[in-house]
Design an enzyme around this catalytic site. Sequence first.
Site, PDB file in Angstrom:
ATOM      1  CG  PHE A 145      -2.372  -3.328  21.041  1.00 17.81           C
ATOM      2  CD1 PHE A 145      -2.026  -2.383  21.989  1.00 17.81           C
ATOM      3  CD2 PHE A 145      -3.713  -3.589  20.831  1.00 17.81           C
ATOM      4  CE1 PHE A 145      -2.989  -1.708  22.717  1.00 17.81           C
ATOM      5  CE2 PHE A 145      -4.695  -2.925  21.549  1.00 17.81           C
ATOM      6  CZ  PHE A 145      -4.326  -1.975  22.500  1.00 17.81           C
ATOM      7  CB  ALA A 177      -4.360   0.181  19.427  1.00 19.19           C
ATOM      8  CB  SER A 178      -7.204  -0.696  14.653  1.00 16.72           C
ATOM      9  OG  SER A 178      -6.058  -0.087  14.093  1.00 16.72           O
ATOM     10  CE  LYS A 188     -10.136  -8.520  12.655  1.00 18.40           C
ATOM     11  NZ  LYS A 188      -9.724  -7.805  13.875  1.00 18.40           N
ATOM     12  CG  ASP A 219     -22.942 -10.670  30.187  1.00 17.49           C
ATOM     13  OD1 ASP A 219     -22.234  -9.659  30.028  1.00 17.49           O
ATOM     14  OD2 ASP A 219     -24.064 -10.637  30.736  1.00 17.49           O
ATOM     15  N   GLY A 276     -10.350  -3.847  11.660  1.00 18.07           N
ATOM     16  CA  GLY A 276     -10.133  -2.524  12.228  1.00 18.07           C
ATOM     17  C   GLY A 276      -8.843  -1.910  11.735  1.00 18.07           C
ATOM     18  N   GLY A 300      -8.307  -3.867  22.553  1.00 15.80           N
ATOM     19  CA  GLY A 300      -7.825  -4.268  21.243  1.00 15.80           C
ATOM     20  C   GLY A 300      -8.929  -4.783  20.336  1.00 15.80           C
ATOM     21  CB  THR A 301     -12.465  -5.729  20.985  1.00 15.99           C
ATOM     22  OG1 THR A 301     -12.074  -6.706  21.951  1.00 15.99           O
ATOM     23  CG2 THR A 301     -13.628  -6.271  20.166  1.00 15.99           C
ATOM     24  CG  HIS A 314      -7.224 -10.567   9.912  1.00 12.38           C
ATOM     25  ND1 HIS A 314      -7.338  -9.487   9.081  1.00 12.38           N
ATOM     26  CD2 HIS A 314      -6.426 -10.177  10.947  1.00 12.38           C
ATOM     27  CE1 HIS A 314      -6.650  -8.470   9.579  1.00 12.38           C
ATOM     28  NE2 HIS A 314      -6.094  -8.862  10.703  1.00 12.38           N
TER      29      HIS A 314
END
Length: 248
Positions: free
Chosen positions: A103, A100-101, A139, A33, A145, A75-76, A135
């Site tokens: 790509f 997108a869940s 993850k 951040d 997702g 993509g997150t 995964h």
Amino acid sequence: MNIALLGYGKMGKTIEKMALQKGHTIVAKIDYDDDWKHLKNEVKQADVAIEFSTPQTVVKNMFRCFDLNIPIVVGTTGWNEQKEGVFSYCKHHQKALFHASNFSIGMNLFFELNKHLAQMMKNFPDYNVHIEETHHLQKLDKPSGTAISLVEDLLPHYPLEISNITSIREDEVFGIHKIRYESAEDTIEIKHEAKSREGFAKGAVCAAEWLIGKIGVFTMSDMLNCKGNPCGCPIGAVIKPASTRTKK
């Protein structure tokens, strides 16, 4: 094309490699951040941002890009509960968002296969359906997702509860998704397995190229069915305007 990377983990580094191979420039890499405080001017130079961070930071990153009028490819996953508000803001303020869940081009073909099989199986109630996703250990969201997208595609055709999803986390697994229909007599199973992160990175960079100059909310279906896709992915007929899209 100038790209800002939001999230510089393994996926962000793979996207960087793919983007550089295609002749693009990375103008900023945001991983924490506090990086926004030091690199905001660099981010402003971006033609597009590609976001692969965490479920905790993705929404904040999207709104930061909206404020800077930078198109963003996301993509997150793990922010489904906030999608309605994000999409509404994006359309109302005429920003550009591609989400997108997954790509991977192959995975998106798998999505279509999943829907087609569900349509066939709805007439055979003796079969129970189950989804299994595996995964890597990093993850964060369970189920993935991609698994949730597979469920959403099944629901119009075949009843499925969220408890019908098994989530497995193992070392160095890029993504395996299985859909299994099982009866007392036999089993039907379809499977997609990602062999590396390159497939996801290729799709994300392709989406970034495609998003330039557009306004609204877009998905992989929009890009893959759009005539004139600039990155050489499979294309078909010109797609009709999506319900979530705001024209420029």
